[in-house]
Design a protein around this motif. Structure first.
Motif, PDB file in Angstrom:
ATOM      1  N   LEU A   4      39.314 -55.196  23.683  1.00 54.49           N
ATOM      2  CA  LEU A   4      38.137 -55.697  22.980  1.00 54.49           C
ATOM      3  C   LEU A   4      38.507 -55.966  21.527  1.00 54.49           C
ATOM      4  CD1 LEU A   4      35.274 -53.399  24.286  1.00 54.49           C
ATOM      5  CD2 LEU A   4      35.883 -55.672  25.065  1.00 54.49           C
ATOM      6  N   THR A   5      37.898 -56.979  20.971  1.00 51.50           N
ATOM      7  CA  THR A   5      38.119 -57.281  19.561  1.00 51.50           C
ATOM      8  C   THR A   5      37.347 -56.263  18.721  1.00 51.50           C
ATOM      9  OG1 THR A   5      36.207 -58.744  19.379  1.00 51.50           O
ATOM     10  CG2 THR A   5      38.308 -59.751  20.084  1.00 51.50           C
ATOM     11  N   PRO A   6      37.716 -56.126  17.462  1.00 43.55           N
ATOM     12  CA  PRO A   6      36.961 -55.209  16.602  1.00 43.55           C
ATOM     13  C   PRO A   6      35.465 -55.547  16.541  1.00 43.55           C
ATOM     14  CG  PRO A   6      39.039 -55.752  15.567  1.00 43.55           C
ATOM     15  CD  PRO A   6      38.914 -56.625  16.786  1.00 43.55           C
ATOM     16  N   GLN A  57      27.919 -46.017  28.268  1.00 41.06           N
ATOM     17  CA  GLN A  57      28.860 -44.899  28.260  1.00 41.06           C
ATOM     18  C   GLN A  57      29.877 -45.021  29.387  1.00 41.06           C
ATOM     19  OE1 GLN A  57      25.960 -41.728  28.404  1.00 41.06           O
ATOM     20  NE2 GLN A  57      26.172 -41.319  26.206  1.00 41.06           N
ATOM     21  N   GLN A  58      29.427 -45.474  30.540  1.00 38.78           N
ATOM     22  CA  GLN A  58      30.330 -45.661  31.668  1.00 38.78           C
ATOM     23  C   GLN A  58      31.334 -46.768  31.368  1.00 38.78           C
ATOM     24  OE1 GLN A  58      28.373 -46.427  35.398  1.00 38.78           O
ATOM     25  NE2 GLN A  58      30.285 -46.665  36.511  1.00 38.78           N
ATOM     26  N   ASN A  64      38.481 -47.167  28.652  1.00 44.28           N
ATOM     27  CA  ASN A  64      39.230 -46.441  27.626  1.00 44.28           C
ATOM     28  C   ASN A  64      39.005 -47.019  26.239  1.00 44.28           C
ATOM     29  OD1 ASN A  64      40.459 -44.668  29.511  1.00 44.28           O
ATOM     30  ND2 ASN A  64      41.858 -46.312  30.066  1.00 44.28           N
ATOM     31  N   ILE A  65      37.756 -47.220  25.890  1.00 44.62           N
ATOM     32  CA  ILE A  65      37.424 -47.842  24.612  1.00 44.62           C
ATOM     33  C   ILE A  65      37.418 -46.824  23.490  1.00 44.62           C
ATOM     34  CG2 ILE A  65      35.605 -49.063  23.376  1.00 44.62           C
ATOM     35  CD1 ILE A  65      35.482 -50.813  25.730  1.00 44.62           C
ATOM     36  N   LEU A  66      37.056 -45.605  23.794  1.00 47.33           N
ATOM     37  CA  LEU A  66      36.976 -44.572  22.772  1.00 47.33           C
ATOM     38  C   LEU A  66      38.385 -44.213  22.329  1.00 47.33           C
ATOM     39  CD1 LEU A  66      35.103 -42.732  21.210  1.00 47.33           C
ATOM     40  CD2 LEU A  66      35.355 -41.062  23.022  1.00 47.33           C
TER      41      LEU A  66
END
Length: 72
Positions: A4-6, A57-58, A64-66
């Motif tokens: 994902l982009t910022p 959240q899912q 794995n974004i966090l």
């Protein structure tokens, strides 16, 4: 999954924050609602917001974004 982009990460964070804030406000004001029809509508809205928060959240967990690098 592509990275994902910022700006996409920021949008995702803002959507999650907006839904969380609205749900907290809805839950806090629910006891003050005396009209049965309005109360049912508010309860339905809270359930929908909860589903959207869980969906976001899912998505974050599955992709794995966090990022926790540097977090202590």
């Amino acid at each position: 999954m592509r990275q994902l982009t910022p700006s996409e990460i920021l949008s995702l964070r803002e959507m999650l924050q907006m839904e969380s804030n609205a749900m907290a406000k809805g839950k806090a004001t629910l006891p003050l609602i005396t009209d049965n029809d309005l109360r049912r509508t508010a309860e339905s809205s809270i359930e929908a917001m909860d589903a959207r928060v869980k969906g976001l959240q899912q998505f974050i967990a599955e992709n794995n974004i966090l990022r926790t690098e540097g977090v202590q």
